[in-house]
Design a protein around this motif. Structure first.
Motif, PDB file in Angstrom:
ATOM      1  N   GLN A  28      10.714   4.149   2.157  1.00  0.00           N
ATOM      2  CA  GLN A  28      10.600   5.606   2.129  1.00  0.00           C
ATOM      3  C   GLN A  28      11.294   6.106   0.886  1.00  0.00           C
ATOM      4  OE1 GLN A  28       8.990   7.784   4.309  1.00  0.00           O
ATOM      5  NE2 GLN A  28       9.498   9.321   2.769  1.00  0.00           N
ATOM      6  N   MET A  29      10.556   6.819   0.051  1.00  0.00           N
ATOM      7  CA  MET A  29      11.084   7.304  -1.220  1.00  0.00           C
ATOM      8  C   MET A  29      11.068   8.823  -1.211  1.00  0.00           C
ATOM      9  SD  MET A  29       9.277   4.601  -3.826  1.00  0.00           S
ATOM     10  CE  MET A  29       7.631   5.268  -3.563  1.00  0.00           C
ATOM     11  N   ASN A  30      12.243   9.418  -1.263  1.00  0.00           N
ATOM     12  CA  ASN A  30      12.378  10.873  -1.275  1.00  0.00           C
ATOM     13  C   ASN A  30      12.966  11.345  -2.604  1.00  0.00           C
ATOM     14  OD1 ASN A  30      11.494  10.955   1.422  1.00  0.00           O
ATOM     15  ND2 ASN A  30      13.593  10.714   2.188  1.00  0.00           N
TER      16      ASN A  30
ATOM     17  N   GLY B 264      10.396  15.414  -7.103  1.00  0.00           N
ATOM     18  CA  GLY B 264      10.934  16.030  -5.907  1.00  0.00           C
ATOM     19  C   GLY B 264      10.162  15.693  -4.649  1.00  0.00           C
ATOM     20  N   GLY B 265       9.004  15.095  -4.801  1.00  0.00           N
ATOM     21  CA  GLY B 265       8.177  14.742  -3.668  1.00  0.00           C
ATOM     22  C   GLY B 265       8.566  13.414  -3.032  1.00  0.00           C
ATOM     23  N   SER B 266       7.761  12.995  -2.051  1.00  0.00           N
ATOM     24  CA  SER B 266       8.052  11.776  -1.291  1.00  0.00           C
ATOM     25  C   SER B 266       6.812  10.901  -1.178  1.00  0.00           C
ATOM     26  CB  SER B 266       8.527  12.136   0.119  1.00  0.00           C
ATOM     27  OG  SER B 266       9.728  12.883   0.090  1.00  0.00           O
ATOM     28  N   LEU B 267       7.059   9.622  -1.024  1.00  0.00           N
ATOM     29  CA  LEU B 267       6.020   8.644  -0.724  1.00  0.00           C
ATOM     30  C   LEU B 267       6.626   7.579   0.184  1.00  0.00           C
ATOM     31  CD1 LEU B 267       4.268   7.833  -4.144  1.00  0.00           C
ATOM     32  CD2 LEU B 267       3.225   8.970  -2.180  1.00  0.00           C
ATOM     33  N   ARG B 268       5.776   6.963   1.002  1.00  0.00           N
ATOM     34  CA  ARG B 268       6.215   5.820   1.793  1.00  0.00           C
ATOM     35  C   ARG B 268       5.336   4.632   1.456  1.00  0.00           C
ATOM     36  NH1 ARG B 268       6.660   4.519   8.273  1.00  0.00           N
ATOM     37  NH2 ARG B 268       4.384   4.348   8.090  1.00  0.00           N
ATOM     38  N   LEU B 269       5.950   3.585   0.962  1.00  0.00           N
ATOM     39  CA  LEU B 269       5.241   2.346   0.685  1.00  0.00           C
ATOM     40  C   LEU B 269       5.307   1.436   1.905  1.00  0.00           C
ATOM     41  CD1 LEU B 269       6.522   1.533  -2.923  1.00  0.00           C
ATOM     42  CD2 LEU B 269       4.630   3.023  -2.218  1.00  0.00           C
ATOM     43  N   SER B 270       4.241   0.693   2.108  1.00  0.00           N
ATOM     44  CA  SER B 270       4.200  -0.295   3.179  1.00  0.00           C
ATOM     45  C   SER B 270       3.880  -1.661   2.592  1.00  0.00           C
ATOM     46  CB  SER B 270       3.134   0.070   4.216  1.00  0.00           C
ATOM     47  OG  SER B 270       3.408   1.305   4.829  1.00  0.00           O
ATOM     48  N   CYS B 271       4.392  -2.683   3.231  1.00  0.00           N
ATOM     49  CA  CYS B 271       4.099  -4.055   2.832  1.00  0.00           C
ATOM     50  C   CYS B 271       3.755  -4.829   4.091  1.00  0.00           C
ATOM     51  CB  CYS B 271       5.289  -4.669   2.127  1.00  0.00           C
ATOM     52  SG  CYS B 271       5.109  -6.425   1.752  1.00  0.00           S
ATOM     53  N   ALA B 272       2.485  -5.165   4.231  1.00  0.00           N
ATOM     54  CA  ALA B 272       2.030  -5.930   5.386  1.00  0.00           C
ATOM     55  C   ALA B 272       2.099  -7.415   5.068  1.00  0.00           C
ATOM     56  CB  ALA B 272       0.605  -5.529   5.744  1.00  0.00           C
TER      57      ALA B 272
ATOM     58  N   SER C 225       0.849  -1.185   0.000  1.00  0.00           N
ATOM     59  CA  SER C 225       0.000   0.000   0.000  1.00  0.00           C
ATOM     60  C   SER C 225       0.886   1.236   0.000  1.00  0.00           C
ATOM     61  CB  SER C 225      -0.936   0.007   1.206  1.00  0.00           C
ATOM     62  OG  SER C 225      -0.190   0.050   2.413  1.00  0.00           O
ATOM     63  N   GLY C 226       0.261   2.388  -0.260  1.00  0.00           N
ATOM     64  CA  GLY C 226       0.994   3.646  -0.174  1.00  0.00           C
ATOM     65  C   GLY C 226       1.382   4.262  -1.499  1.00  0.00           C
ATOM     66  N   GLY C 227       1.104   3.584  -2.599  1.00  0.00           N
ATOM     67  CA  GLY C 227       1.430   4.160  -3.891  1.00  0.00           C
ATOM     68  C   GLY C 227       0.509   5.324  -4.230  1.00  0.00           C
ATOM     69  N   GLY C 228       0.837   6.019  -5.300  1.00  0.00           N
ATOM     70  CA  GLY C 228       0.001   7.141  -5.720  1.00  0.00           C
ATOM     71  C   GLY C 228       0.708   8.014  -6.721  1.00  0.00           C
ATOM     72  N   LEU C 229       0.148   9.203  -6.928  1.00  0.00           N
ATOM     73  CA  LEU C 229       0.687  10.181  -7.867  1.00  0.00           C
ATOM     74  C   LEU C 229       1.367  11.290  -7.071  1.00  0.00           C
ATOM     75  CD1 LEU C 229       0.905  11.475 -10.706  1.00  0.00           C
ATOM     76  CD2 LEU C 229      -1.361  12.479 -10.289  1.00  0.00           C
TER      77      LEU C 229
ATOM     78  N   GLN D 214       1.015   0.999  -7.580  1.00  0.00           N
ATOM     79  CA  GLN D 214       1.468   1.907  -8.624  1.00  0.00           C
ATOM     80  C   GLN D 214       2.040   3.189  -8.018  1.00  0.00           C
ATOM     81  OE1 GLN D 214       1.386   1.610 -12.214  1.00  0.00           O
ATOM     82  NE2 GLN D 214       2.646   3.465 -12.047  1.00  0.00           N
ATOM     83  N   VAL D 215       3.213   3.579  -8.486  1.00  0.00           N
ATOM     84  CA  VAL D 215       3.801   4.870  -8.152  1.00  0.00           C
ATOM     85  C   VAL D 215       3.997   5.634  -9.453  1.00  0.00           C
ATOM     86  CG1 VAL D 215       5.854   6.048  -7.277  1.00  0.00           C
ATOM     87  CG2 VAL D 215       4.944   4.050  -6.066  1.00  0.00           C
ATOM     88  N   THR D 216       3.428   6.845  -9.518  1.00  0.00           N
ATOM     89  CA  THR D 216       3.551   7.686 -10.699  1.00  0.00           C
ATOM     90  C   THR D 216       4.123   9.029 -10.283  1.00  0.00           C
ATOM     91  OG1 THR D 216       1.643   6.603 -11.721  1.00  0.00           O
ATOM     92  CG2 THR D 216       2.350   8.716 -12.649  1.00  0.00           C
ATOM     93  N   VAL D 217       5.226   9.420 -10.925  1.00  0.00           N
ATOM     94  CA  VAL D 217       5.887  10.679 -10.612  1.00  0.00           C
ATOM     95  C   VAL D 217       5.771  11.589 -11.829  1.00  0.00           C
ATOM     96  CG1 VAL D 217       8.012  11.779  -9.828  1.00  0.00           C
ATOM     97  CG2 VAL D 217       7.500   9.425  -9.143  1.00  0.00           C
ATOM     98  N   SER D 218       5.122  12.707 -11.641  1.00  0.00           N
ATOM     99  CA  SER D 218       4.933  13.652 -12.743  1.00  0.00           C
ATOM    100  C   SER D 218       6.060  14.686 -12.760  1.00  0.00           C
ATOM    101  CB  SER D 218       3.587  14.349 -12.614  1.00  0.00           C
ATOM    102  OG  SER D 218       3.544  15.107 -11.424  1.00  0.00           O
ATOM    103  N   SER D 219       6.396  15.142 -13.950  1.00  0.00           N
ATOM    104  CA  SER D 219       7.488  16.121 -14.085  1.00  0.00           C
ATOM    105  C   SER D 219       6.987  17.548 -14.000  1.00  0.00           C
ATOM    106  CB  SER D 219       8.203  15.901 -15.414  1.00  0.00           C
ATOM    107  OG  SER D 219       7.287  16.014 -16.476  1.00  0.00           O
TER     108      SER D 219
END
Length: 121
Positions: free
Chosen positions: A82-84, A15-23, A7-11, A116-121
């Motif tokens: 953790q993705m920065n 330069g932004g951050s996301l944290r993915l989790s795996c239960a 869980s935790g994916g998104g758009l 899904q992780v999507t990073v827009s420019s």
């Protein structure tokens, strides 16, 4: 048998951050090496990061070193990514995986369904 749910994916903007989790559920989670892989459209699945059963050792793909951090909480039977400083080239489906033994880039026995992780420019 180990079941994994990410869980935790998104758009997010570059330069932004996301944290993915795996239960995880199932037997002996704390005995397993855990890892994150990703697969971008039209490309093969690639190793991103791995962590030993104790959390004392980690390994990263060169493309994410210094930006991503893998960690685990064996009490919560969860592993995190953790993705920065995200870049458009980080866009991919991210998968959690588990195996016994040592951290490797192949040979994982259990896989999640991906997020899904999507990073827009």
């Amino acid at each position: 048998q180990v079941q994994l749910v990410e869980s935790g994916g998104g758009l997010v903007q570059a330069g932004g951050s996301l944290r993915l989790s795996c239960a995880a559920s199932g037997r002996a989670f704390s005995n397993y090496v855990m890892a994150w892989f990703r697969q971008a459209p039209g490309k093969g699945r690639e190793f991103v990061a791995g962590i030993s059963w104790s959390g004392g050792r980690t390994d990263y793909a060169d493309s994410v070193k210094g930006r991503f951090t893998i960690s685990r909480d064996n009490a919560k039977i969860t592993v995190y990514l953790q993705m920065n400083n995200l870049k458009p080239e980080d866009t991919a489906v991210y998968y959690c995986a588990a195996k016994s033994g040592i951290i490797l880039t192949t040979g994982y026995d259990y896989w999640g369904q991906g997020t899904q992780v999507t990073v827009s420019s």
